[in-house]
Design a protein around this motif. Sequence first.
Motif, PDB file in Angstrom:
ATOM      1  N   MET A   1     -30.368  74.992  14.500  1.00  0.00           N
ATOM      2  CA  MET A   1     -29.283  75.746  15.693  1.00  0.00           C
ATOM      3  C   MET A   1     -29.925  76.772  16.385  1.00  0.00           C
ATOM      4  N   THR A   2     -30.008  76.750  17.347  1.00  0.00           N
ATOM      5  CA  THR A   2     -30.292  78.029  18.297  1.00  0.00           C
ATOM      6  C   THR A   2     -29.015  78.801  18.999  1.00  0.00           C
ATOM      7  N   HIS A   3     -28.150  78.411  19.303  1.00  0.00           N
ATOM      8  CA  HIS A   3     -26.765  79.298  20.014  1.00  0.00           C
ATOM      9  C   HIS A   3     -25.827  78.241  19.988  1.00  0.00           C
ATOM     10  N   THR A   4     -24.848  78.972  20.374  1.00  0.00           N
ATOM     11  CA  THR A   4     -23.411  78.239  20.544  1.00  0.00           C
ATOM     12  C   THR A   4     -22.727  78.900  22.033  1.00  0.00           C
ATOM     13  N   ILE A   5     -22.351  77.666  22.394  1.00  0.00           N
ATOM     14  CA  ILE A   5     -21.825  77.894  23.880  1.00  0.00           C
ATOM     15  C   ILE A   5     -20.146  77.851  23.698  1.00  0.00           C
ATOM     16  N   GLU A   6     -19.334  78.731  24.101  1.00  0.00           N
ATOM     17  CA  GLU A   6     -18.008  78.883  24.297  1.00  0.00           C
ATOM     18  C   GLU A   6     -17.281  78.224  25.404  1.00  0.00           C
ATOM     19  N   THR A   7     -16.362  77.406  25.303  1.00  0.00           N
ATOM     20  CA  THR A   7     -15.762  77.084  26.540  1.00  0.00           C
ATOM     21  C   THR A   7     -14.354  76.562  25.972  1.00  0.00           C
ATOM     22  N   ASP A   8     -13.360  75.967  26.975  1.00  0.00           N
ATOM     23  CA  ASP A   8     -12.145  75.689  26.660  1.00  0.00           C
ATOM     24  C   ASP A   8     -12.078  74.081  26.549  1.00  0.00           C
ATOM     25  N   VAL A   9     -12.964  73.299  27.167  1.00  0.00           N
ATOM     26  CA  VAL A   9     -12.938  71.994  27.034  1.00  0.00           C
ATOM     27  C   VAL A   9     -14.241  71.555  27.162  1.00  0.00           C
ATOM     28  N   LEU A  10     -14.790  70.592  26.217  1.00  0.00           N
ATOM     29  CA  LEU A  10     -16.205  69.967  26.633  1.00  0.00           C
ATOM     30  C   LEU A  10     -15.900  68.511  27.019  1.00  0.00           C
ATOM     31  N   VAL A  11     -16.403  68.050  28.051  1.00  0.00           N
ATOM     32  CA  VAL A  11     -16.349  66.659  28.420  1.00  0.00           C
ATOM     33  C   VAL A  11     -17.586  66.101  27.915  1.00  0.00           C
ATOM     34  N   VAL A  12     -17.526  64.677  27.184  1.00  0.00           N
ATOM     35  CA  VAL A  12     -18.767  64.266  26.847  1.00  0.00           C
ATOM     36  C   VAL A  12     -18.958  62.889  27.638  1.00  0.00           C
ATOM     37  N   GLY A  13     -19.849  62.766  28.513  1.00  0.00           N
ATOM     38  CA  GLY A  13     -20.140  61.616  29.330  1.00  0.00           C
ATOM     39  C   GLY A  13     -19.780  61.951  30.725  1.00  0.00           C
ATOM     40  N   SER A  14     -20.475  61.242  31.635  1.00  0.00           N
ATOM     41  CA  SER A  14     -20.483  61.475  32.982  1.00  0.00           C
ATOM     42  C   SER A  14     -19.957  60.150  33.833  1.00  0.00           C
TER      43      SER A  14
END
Length: 598
Positions: A1-14
């Motif tokens: 593991m290299t790093h962690t991104i913080e966000t409110d919502v993660l959307v998987v798929g476009s």
Amino acid sequence: MTHTIETDVLVVGSGPAGAASAALLAMYGVKHVLVTKYGWLADTPRAHITNQRAMEILRDLGLEEKAIAQAAPQHLMANNVFCESLAGEEFGRLYSWGNHPLRKADYDLASPVSICDLPQNLLEPILLEAAGQRGTSIRFNTEFVDLVQDADHVTATVKDRLSGATSQIRAKYLIGADGGRSRVAEVIGLPMEGQMGRAGSMNIVAHVDLTKYVAHRPSVLYWVLQPGAQIGGIGAGLVRMVRPWNEWLFIWGYDIEQGERTLTNDEAISIVRNLVGDETLDVTVRSTSTWTVNEMYAGHYSSGRVFCMGDAVHRHPPTNGLGSNTSMQDAYNLCWKLKLVLENKASPALLDSYSAERQPVGKQIVTRANKSIGDFPPIFEAVGLLSSTDPVQARKNIEARKAPTAEGKARRKKLNDAITQKNFEFNCHGVELNQRYASGAVVADGTPEPDYQRDRELYYQATTWPGAHLPHVWVEHHGRRKSVLDLVGKGRFTILTGIGGDGWKQAAAAVTATYGLPIDVVTIGPAGCDALDIYADWYRQSEVEEDGCVVVRPDMYVGWRAKQATSNASGILVDVFGKLLGHIDSGSGRNAASVAAE
């Protein structure tokens, strides 16, 4: 593991579900990240029928004009043609997608937007461009691997498909919009019902000018009924318009029991020429692929802080054109709820309404799409293709249906009746717009659900009954002709009232003071109101008195309504919004409907 991104919502798929989610979250100002394992968006036309509800979502996003600019308009979708080949004998036609004069009025009265044909490879860039311009952080070539949840977050492990490196994204909520082989749905263990891989079909995308065969009978779908065509997953060989009239998608069935089929370029060209009925055609094949007919849906759509949508939870054939449309509607239902919860204006309990409202819709459209496949065999039987597997005899049977005999007469009637039955696939307006939600995010007003006056699958019935899609009527607002639907949306609750409804304005202020939720209040009526009811259509359609009110959710669905003004408007409305926002259990607290009736 290299790093962690913080966000409110993660959307998987476009795809349509994921891209629509990103565009909506961006418009609402929600911090989010979208990841897709692919290097770009859809590279083939895939879904294409874009119905009125999906166009209303694009209109709310400010993207309607961009969509129209790239779509084939409704009048070019007018016919479904049943023929032996495009150059050969035609067996019949069906006015489709609201183009019959009697049906066009239904569509015009239902919505300010028109149905159109917008291939998925053109739709997705429109949505994702809007998302990116409004703040979506987009990561291509990033594959979702796994997730873990705790009380406050979802931590997803993702892999960079170029470098192989893994990293983590920590979000408060995760949206799984990763298609029919959803890894997200698998990881959270959504219960699936039905069967995958019921039949197989091959897609051939090709450039070929078919103007002389189709321009006089414009359509997006030309069904080819000839010996051998009935084995396909969609019931027939199909010539589908992608761009009028020189880009096409040709579909031919294969026996799925013998494994996935691959085509050489020469084989693909041969199939194209056979379906058209012209061996001299100049054909340029762009791509070939296979797909399977599925009949599967999820029993519920979420687990903890993870919510799935689109093909991840409803998997079905393209009949009825419900795929991308339903996927976008899933996003439209969920994203405003996430916004309000993240802003602490709604309780997390509001999110329970997503699965409660959308799962019955997913089940319905999977059932409807597969049922439409079952409507093909009567057409084949009437034409004469089911009584013999011998191509020579089958062609004799086709010809015999025109004979001036009792048998010929009976078969012609069967054919006409069978084609008429396909209205349930190609003019299924009620399936597209009649959804009526039942959940904690809808508060009953004490009235029974209105009965359907016509077939509920074929015809949309407008009503302001809580849980229904807000009816469309034209009004005049700030000197411009607008739909009532244009007065709502944009992630906000709206109260529609009229003369004598001042108490609802005060009540809205009380809701804002209680829950911190801004509410738009729009009066509709004669001069002096915010919007002029120029045709008195809202007066007739609202189903409440002028001093009553209709509470409209951000997704243009009715959350509650009051027949008339009441002296305790503020107390009632605070209670109603307490339930709508999940602060008050809908099974407890004051009965707003009965208090309003008093």
